[in-house]
Every structure is written in C-alpha cells, then in structure tokens.
Design a protein around this motif. Structure first.
Motif, PDB file in Angstrom:
ATOM      1  N   GLY A 186      27.974  26.566 -49.729  1.00 42.15           N
ATOM      2  CA  GLY A 186      26.959  25.537 -49.638  1.00 42.15           C
ATOM      3  C   GLY A 186      27.087  24.664 -48.409  1.00 42.15           C
ATOM      4  O   GLY A 186      28.079  24.699 -47.676  1.00 42.15           O
ATOM      5  N   ALA A 187      26.061  23.862 -48.209  1.00 40.70           N
ATOM      6  CA  ALA A 187      25.976  23.038 -47.003  1.00 40.70           C
ATOM      7  C   ALA A 187      27.041  21.952 -46.952  1.00 40.70           C
ATOM      8  O   ALA A 187      27.284  21.380 -45.888  1.00 40.70           O
ATOM      9  CB  ALA A 187      24.586  22.415 -46.909  1.00 40.70           C
ATOM     10  N   ASN A 188      27.693  21.654 -48.092  1.00 41.96           N
ATOM     11  CA  ASN A 188      28.708  20.590 -48.133  1.00 41.96           C
ATOM     12  C   ASN A 188      30.130  21.130 -48.117  1.00 41.96           C
ATOM     13  O   ASN A 188      31.050  20.460 -48.585  1.00 41.96           O
ATOM     14  CB  ASN A 188      28.497  19.729 -49.388  1.00 41.96           C
ATOM     15  CG  ASN A 188      27.207  18.940 -49.331  1.00 41.96           C
ATOM     16  OD1 ASN A 188      26.781  18.503 -48.269  1.00 41.96           O
ATOM     17  ND2 ASN A 188      26.576  18.772 -50.477  1.00 41.96           N
ATOM     18  N   GLN A 189      30.326  22.308 -47.568  1.00 39.54           N
ATOM     19  CA  GLN A 189      31.676  22.879 -47.527  1.00 39.54           C
ATOM     20  C   GLN A 189      32.696  21.906 -46.940  1.00 39.54           C
ATOM     21  O   GLN A 189      33.798  21.738 -47.474  1.00 39.54           O
ATOM     22  CB  GLN A 189      31.688  24.156 -46.690  1.00 39.54           C
ATOM     23  CG  GLN A 189      31.030  25.357 -47.300  1.00 39.54           C
ATOM     24  CD  GLN A 189      31.236  26.589 -46.420  1.00 39.54           C
ATOM     25  OE1 GLN A 189      31.997  27.483 -46.771  1.00 39.54           O
ATOM     26  NE2 GLN A 189      30.570  26.623 -45.284  1.00 39.54           N
ATOM     27  N   ALA A 190      32.361  21.292 -45.822  1.00 40.70           N
ATOM     28  CA  ALA A 190      33.309  20.416 -45.132  1.00 40.70           C
ATOM     29  C   ALA A 190      33.696  19.226 -45.996  1.00 40.70           C
ATOM     30  O   ALA A 190      34.873  18.845 -46.065  1.00 40.70           O
ATOM     31  CB  ALA A 190      32.725  19.953 -43.799  1.00 40.70           C
ATOM     32  N   ALA A 191      32.720  18.631 -46.671  1.00 42.29           N
ATOM     33  CA  ALA A 191      33.010  17.469 -47.511  1.00 42.29           C
ATOM     34  C   ALA A 191      33.894  17.845 -48.690  1.00 42.29           C
ATOM     35  O   ALA A 191      34.807  17.093 -49.068  1.00 42.29           O
ATOM     36  CB  ALA A 191      31.699  16.857 -48.006  1.00 42.29           C
ATOM     37  N   VAL A 192      33.645  19.005 -49.280  1.00 42.85           N
ATOM     38  CA  VAL A 192      34.476  19.459 -50.399  1.00 42.85           C
ATOM     39  C   VAL A 192      35.902  19.710 -49.928  1.00 42.85           C
ATOM     40  O   VAL A 192      36.873  19.316 -50.592  1.00 42.85           O
ATOM     41  CB  VAL A 192      33.883  20.727 -51.037  1.00 42.85           C
ATOM     42  CG1 VAL A 192      34.790  21.242 -52.155  1.00 42.85           C
ATOM     43  CG2 VAL A 192      32.489  20.447 -51.587  1.00 42.85           C
ATOM     44  N   LEU A 193      36.045  20.339 -48.781  1.00 43.50           N
ATOM     45  CA  LEU A 193      37.382  20.607 -48.263  1.00 43.50           C
ATOM     46  C   LEU A 193      38.111  19.310 -47.926  1.00 43.50           C
ATOM     47  O   LEU A 193      39.321  19.180 -48.179  1.00 43.50           O
ATOM     48  CB  LEU A 193      37.290  21.503 -47.023  1.00 43.50           C
ATOM     49  CG  LEU A 193      38.603  21.858 -46.343  1.00 43.50           C
ATOM     50  CD1 LEU A 193      39.611  22.446 -47.321  1.00 43.50           C
ATOM     51  CD2 LEU A 193      38.353  22.832 -45.185  1.00 43.50           C
ATOM     52  N   GLU A 194      37.386  18.347 -47.383  1.00 42.45           N
ATOM     53  CA  GLU A 194      38.013  17.051 -47.078  1.00 42.45           C
ATOM     54  C   GLU A 194      38.592  16.435 -48.341  1.00 42.45           C
ATOM     55  O   GLU A 194      39.717  15.906 -48.339  1.00 42.45           O
ATOM     56  CB  GLU A 194      36.984  16.118 -46.442  1.00 42.45           C
ATOM     57  CG  GLU A 194      37.560  14.771 -46.031  1.00 42.45           C
ATOM     58  CD  GLU A 194      36.545  13.878 -45.362  1.00 42.45           C
ATOM     59  OE1 GLU A 194      36.967  12.874 -44.742  1.00 42.45           O
ATOM     60  OE2 GLU A 194      35.325  14.154 -45.452  1.00 42.45           O
TER      61      GLU A 194
END
Length: 339
Positions: A186-194
C-alpha cells in the motif's frame, strides 16, 4: 485434498557447483494457487489447475531455481498450497535445513477454495487467534526449515503493531530461534515501517527483517528502507516487476510511453525488460534479497540474468521518469484481475 509425495530427483542436493545467488530469491505467490493477479498468470500454469499438476509444476520451478543457485524461498499461508508444495519439495529433494533459507507469512487466510474466480481470494486478520492457528499450520509443512516468520501486509489500520498480545507471541517465537519480520503493502509502506522500527518487546527490537514493494514504478518506500537497513534489518524486496507491469506482457496503451523507455534501456544494456527491472532493485545498496515471482522456468531463467546487467547512471536517469504516484500505483494494482 491430499498431495502425492514427489519422486526423488537426481542432482538436487544441499550443495551445487554453480555460484550461489546470494541476493536473489524465489517467491511462491504465483506457484501455490490457481488464481493470482500477475499479468498472464493463467497461461503460465497453463490452465492446469489440478492439485497434483500444480504441485509438479511448482516442483519443476523450484528445481530450476535450486540448480541456478537460488537458496532463499518465500511463501505465505494465503498462497494456496505454497507452504505444502515447498515443504514436500524440501523433503523429497533431501535439502538440508542449513543449506536453505525459508521464509513465510501469517495474517491472511486463503479462501478461494482452489478456484480462479472467487468472491474472496484471501481474508486478512492480524489477531492472536489467527497467528496461533497459522503458526501450527506453517509448522506442519515447514518445521525444521523455517527461518523467518513475517506479519503479512502489516498496516496501521490492522492495529497489529500495537497489539501487545500478538507482539508478545511473536517475541516468544523469536526466543525459540525464528526471526520475526513483516511485509508491507500500500501507499503507506514507509509510515508503517517507521512505526515498526519503534516496536520493542522487553526492551529489544522485535523485527529482524522487512519485505516491501519497491520497483521502477513505485519507489516511495526507498528512504525508509534505507533507514531500516542502517538499523540492521534485512531488506527483502517483492513485486520488483509490478505483477508483470514491468515486463513485455504489459500491452496497455496507457503504458506505451513508459514501455518505450524501458525497451530503449533494455536494448542498450542487451537484456530483457524483466531482468532490467530486477537489476534496478539490485542496484539499491539497501536491498539484501530481491524476490523473483516467476511462475515458469523460462521466466525464472530470464529473471536470473539481472545480476549480470551493468545498471548505470543513464538507466537510472531515464527510467526515473516512469515513476507513478504511490496512490496511483496501488490503485492500479488493486484493479488487476485475478486470472
């Protein structure tokens, strides 16, 4: 349904004289179930959906990967019978546990009942009950081989990264020697990983690895993946070919201009579109493992040419223009037809 034992195959051993493909792995998303969203998936099988036929086909591709030096294999509970196919292959080929790296995932339940067209192909639930059930199911196929167990497509919405019961259960598996990771979509991959990088249990980071989508069309998680890499996580890249959109199969008129750029660089570097796209991922210094999602031996052999491609600044600059906004990429992906 039952799976017949595979016959032993000469030449598949725990060592091989060919160089080991240390950074290329094989994902079984397209090999363990009749229906998938990759472009042309139905023709890859080819429309031979009997359980025994698909098991044999999966084993043929696994054999080819092993002979080519691939030692990293990735499955999931929701990939149909992928774990079972992989487990049977490992045992029938007498692959030693210390000669291979096996990863799988929990959190989605396969619900298509071995059909190409289904009301739902998989149902997501990141609960403690699902983790406990699917861990036992995974162990039935991969016990003694499993190295990495991943939350399948962790999201902020599922709440799994703040579910202390689940996190404590995963920490208990970690204490038994299984590395714990998560995959992203999904488009929020970076936020989830953070957020995942902040998860600790008893004062220790929980996650040892992350599997994320990164490709020439969707590189938005790249900076956060670099941060995770610097913090010691193993970075595994999935969907490097964008479910076939970065291959010769993508004949969409809306993609024509991007395809022309891809073809120009592939011709210049004397390679194929798929190998070029994989080479772009291999060029990222943080990419530890890059998964091929090949469904046929021919696709696999083409994919495995990627490490020999001299990816360069020109390819980087020219192909930067085909990037899509993350929201557009994931909207397009969600509209791909199961076939």
């Amino acid at each position: 349904m039952t799976i017949d034992p595979l016959p032993a195959t000469a030449g598949v051993e725990s060592s091989h004289p060919l160089p080991i493909m240390k950074r290329l792995g094989l994902g079984l998303a397209a090999l363990g179930r009749p229906g998938y969203i990759n472009l042309g998936h139905g023709a890859d099988l080819p429309h031979a959906y009997a359980l025994e036929a698909m098991q044999r086909h999966s084993a043929t591709v696994l054999d080819a990967a092993w002979q080519a030096g691939v030692r990293y294999f990735d499955a999931a509970r929701s990939y149909g019978r992928a774990e079972e196919f992989l487990g049977h292959w490992l045992h029938s080929r007498n692959v030693q546990p210390n000669a291979v790296y096996i990863a799988s995932k929990w959190g989605y339940t396969y619900t298509a009942d071995w059909q190409v067209v289904a009301a739902q192909h998989e149902v997501k639930e990141h609960s403690l009950a699902v983790l406990q059930r699917q861990w036992q199911e995974t162990q039935r196929s991969l016990q003694g081989y499993l190295c990495l167990y991943q939350i399948h497509s962790a999201t902020l919405e599922s709440g799994v990264l703040t579910n202390h019961a689940v996190l404590n259960a995963l920490a208990a598996l970690k204490a038994q020697g299984v590395a714990i990771g998560l995959s992203l979509s999904g488009a929020n991959q970076a936020a989830v990983l953070e957020q995942a990088l902040q998860v600790q249990v008893d004062g220790a980071p929980l996650f040892a690895a992350v599997q994320a989508t990164w490709n020439l069309l969707e590189p938005s998680a790249g900076l956060q993946l670099q941060i995770a890499y610097e913090q010691g996580l193993r970075i595994i890249v999935k969907e490097a070919l964008a479910n076939g959109r970065l291959t010769a199969r993508n004949q969409a008129a809306s993609f024509a201009a991007s395809r022309q750029l891809l073809e120009s660089q592939a011709a210049r570097l004397a390679t194929t579109l798929d190998a070029l796209a994989l080479a772009a991922v291999l060029a990222q210094p943080w990419a530890d493992i890059v998964l091929s999602g090949a469904a046929t031996v021919a696709q696999l052999q083409s994919n495995l040419r990627a490490p020999d491609i001299a990816w360069d600044a020109e390819a980087e600059a020219v192909l930067a223009s085909i990037r899509e906004p993350a929201s557009q990429y994931w909207k397009t992906r969600s509209a791909l037809a199961w076939n």
